[in-house]
Design a protein around this motif. Structure first.
Motif, PDB file in Angstrom:
ATOM      1  N   LYS A  78     -31.425  86.054 136.740  1.00 50.72           N
ATOM      2  CA  LYS A  78     -32.519  87.029 136.724  1.00 50.72           C
ATOM      3  C   LYS A  78     -32.045  88.442 137.052  1.00 50.72           C
ATOM      4  O   LYS A  78     -32.793  89.405 136.846  1.00 50.72           O
ATOM      5  N   ILE A  92     -31.844  85.369 130.910  1.00 50.68           N
ATOM      6  CA  ILE A  92     -32.541  85.846 132.118  1.00 50.68           C
ATOM      7  C   ILE A  92     -32.897  84.676 133.029  1.00 50.68           C
ATOM      8  O   ILE A  92     -32.833  84.786 134.261  1.00 50.68           O
ATOM      9  N   GLU A  93     -33.261  83.541 132.431  1.00 48.37           N
ATOM     10  CA  GLU A  93     -33.549  82.349 133.231  1.00 48.37           C
ATOM     11  C   GLU A  93     -32.315  81.919 134.031  1.00 48.37           C
ATOM     12  O   GLU A  93     -32.425  81.520 135.193  1.00 48.37           O
ATOM     13  N   SER A 135     -24.817  83.123 131.394  1.00 46.95           N
ATOM     14  CA  SER A 135     -25.876  84.077 131.070  1.00 46.95           C
ATOM     15  C   SER A 135     -25.388  85.204 130.165  1.00 46.95           C
ATOM     16  O   SER A 135     -26.044  85.581 129.193  1.00 46.95           O
ATOM     17  N   ASP A 142     -36.593  97.156 135.054  1.00 47.43           N
ATOM     18  CA  ASP A 142     -35.994  95.966 135.681  1.00 47.43           C
ATOM     19  C   ASP A 142     -34.474  95.955 135.490  1.00 47.43           C
ATOM     20  O   ASP A 142     -33.729  95.598 136.412  1.00 47.43           O
TER      21      ASP A 142
END
Length: 616
Positions: free
Chosen positions: A185, A181-182, A154, A213
């Motif tokens: 998260k 992000i997938e 990631s 976020d």
């Protein structure tokens, strides 16, 4: 030292190392957890100095904390304890890169073999170094190798997104960060970068949820805090901006971005002395950034440092020759310093354009008059008084047509050759060929907003308004900023879609509340439908930002107040507009009407007589 034990330790460390080299300083967990882990590791190592695994983990934690010096020390400690350089070379290179020693990082990577498990990490570090150095081709090759080795990392995909964004590939950057992000998260760095992209693509307000976020995933993500602060400042939420900056200051108290953003806030409050002090505290680390140069020029000009202001403006123009704001500041500084010749020279590229603004024309007129050039001065003054600039010229070709087109034909996808050739085609009346060149560039770069803008500009200049609207819409889908939205609004208006044009402007005003252009145009739209209160609200926001130096703005505010029946507020405004543009007939006529309504008939008659004489 038992080398079998060393290599066993190396193999056990490989999995740890795969996540350590490429975090780029962005933590995977809250800072406090990492700081506690570092303290525990230091205690363990103190008890067992030969513990290679713990030393390497310490380096990893230091990287997460953004401590390149600490990471280097930990890696060297591991090497001193017997670890193999082939396993730790990428980690050491990352430590150097974090200390802005890119060349040393690359030399380290090239200095010997690298174990297979760390090849991807080595390519990742090389990509980051090349990206920081501006070598995008080398960065692309390195990231391709890294992604091949680490396809589901990631943090790596966040750096790939940064690389694509540096290439102006907005769509590609968005795809990369979405995949990051997938994969994770809770990747705060990915969420923060997504926020940056959303800020460009959809506007300031839309990005705030993504910053929230990112900070929920890691409340101590200093980059997210600083970018959030900048966004809040642009939205006018200054208290929230300061809260974010104060939090960031507890993490990175010497980060120059903190002082720059506070200087912006001080300048907006007209506290230029404080702004200068804050800018000086950046210790020169941001001197090469255009936004820093511009703010420095403004602050110095406001404080009477004309020579220093001119120096900053000159430096910015060397980087951005088409930066009209910098050119105006340079002209103002030269004029204030008593150099009318230099002021006029700075303004010439502006006043030679058909869409020259009235402020530049007025200063050019005064400069020309000071130099004894009365005819030139009168021409500039007349154009300024008209308050009716012509159409902007999107392209300007300076070189031989044949040479430009030959170069572009040989490399049709190279913007450095294609754009001058498009200009040359338009100048020679070959609009179809210009549009064809721009279309090829767009087709090869559909994720790049600039490619769509170029096609739109060529189409508009070539008389293809329908194609311009399509191109600008595609550009706005990638970049919802002023540069795309105002182009779209203009093209829609030219195409006869006044409602669509107005909708685009209002959308910009909602998404970018700090946009002066959006507020100004929204005010004019409100005037057209006689929504006087809305018009006043828009124009007053602009006036608070720029002051009482725009005659058109003051005139429209006066008209709105007069339409509401409040001549008491309208009169001072139209008086200021008249003092700025004493030769504008429209301002004089409206001023005369207001004076007459207040019973000042002789003053009104005098103004009308003056307006009539100017119109002859």
């Amino acid at each position: 030292m038992d080398f079998c034990r060393v290599w066993t330790a190396v193999s056990l460390l490989a999995a740890m190392l795969l996540g350590a080299c490429g975090d780029g300083g962005a933590p995977d967990a809250p800072r406090k957890v990492n700081e506690q882990r570092r303290a525990a590791l230091e205690d363990t190592i103190a008890d067992n100095p030969d513990d290679i695994a713990r030393r390497v983990e310490l380096a990893r934690v230091a990287i997460k904390l953004g401590d390149g010096v600490g990471a280097e020390a930990a890696v060297r400690g591991a090497l001193g304890a017997g670890a193999k350089e082939a396993a730790l070379r990428p980690l050491l290179a990352r430590a150097y890169a974090m200390q802005d020693e890119g060349n040393r990082a690359l030399e380290t990577l090239d200095g010997g073999p690298i174990i297979p498990e760390m090849v991807g990490e080595a390519a990742w570090v090389a990509g980051d170094v090349h990206l920081a150095g501006g070598d995008l081709d080398a960065a692309r090759e390195a990231y391709d190798r890294a992604v091949h080795e680490l396809p589901r990392n990631s943090a790596l995909w966040v750096d790939v997104a940064r690389f694509r964004d540096a290439n102006a590939d907005t769509l590609g950057a968005s795809d990369a960060v979405d995949y990051a992000i997938e994969l994770d998260k809770a990747n705060s760095a990915a969420l923060a970068f997504k926020a940056n992209l959303v800020r460009t693509e959809e506007g300031l307000k839309a990005s705030l949820a993504w910053y929230d976020d990112a900070l929920a995933a890691d409340p101590d993500n200093e980059d997210a805090l600083i970018e959030q602060a900048a966004t809040l400042g642009d939205l006018g939420h200054y208290r929230d901006m300061l809260t974010a900056l104060r939090h960031a200051a507890t993490i990175v108290p010497r980060d120059p971005r903190l002082f720059y953003l506070q200087a912006v806030l001080a300048a907006r409050a007209d506290n230029y002395q404080l702004a200068r002090s804050l800018l000086q505290r950046t210790r020169g680390e941001l001197d090469a950034q255009p936004s820093f140069m511009l703010l420095s020029a403004i602050v110095e000009l406001e404080l009477g440092g004309e020579a220093v202001a001119a120096t900053w403006a000159d430096r910015l123009l060397a980087e951005q020759p088409e930066n009209f704001t910098a050119r105006r500041i340079l002209a103002a500084a030269e004029w204030a310093d008593g150099d009318a010749d230099a002021a006029l020279a700075a303004l010439l590229p502006l006043v030679q354009r058909p869409d020259a603004d009235s402020w530049s024309l007025l200063l050019a007129s005064r400069s020309a008059a000071e130099l004894g050039r009365r005819i030139q001065s009168a021409d500039y003054l007349g154009r300024a008084a008209a308050l009716a600039p012509g159409e902007a010229v999107p392209f300007a070709a300076d070189n031989d047509y044949g040479l430009l087109t030959m170069a572009a034909d040989a490399a049709p996808l190279n913007p450095a050759y294609a754009i001058p050739a498009i200009s040359a085609d338009l100048s020679s009346g070959n609009g179809a060929r210009a549009i064809a060149r721009a279309t090829r560039l767009r087709d090869a770069n559909r994720g790049v907003a600039d490619a769509h803008i170029l096609l739109g500009d060529a189409a508009l200049a070539g008389g293809r308004t329908d194609l311009a609207v399509q191109a600008y819409r595609a550009a706005r889908d990638l970049d919802a900023s002023e540069r795309t939205t105002l182009r779209l609004a203009n093209a829609l208006f030219r195409a006869g879609d006044a409602a669509g044009s107005g909708a685009a402007i209002l959308a910009l005003q909602r998404s970018q509340p700090s946009s002066i252009a959006a507020d100004r145009l929204s005010g004019h739209l409100a005037m057209d439908i006689e929504h006087w209160d809305q018009a006043i609200a828009h124009f007053e926001r602009v006036r608070r930002r720029i002051g009482n130096r725009d005659a058109v703005l003051l005139r429209e505010l006066a008209r709105a107040w007069a339409a509401k029946g409040d001549d008491t507020r309208a009169l001072p405004l139209i008086d200021r507009a008249y003092r700025l543009q004493p030769l504008n007939a429209g301002i004089m006529e409206f001023y005369a009407d207001l004076l007459e309504r207040r019973g000042k008939n002789q003053a009104a008659a005098d103004l009308r007589d003056k307006a009539a004489q100017i119109g002859r």
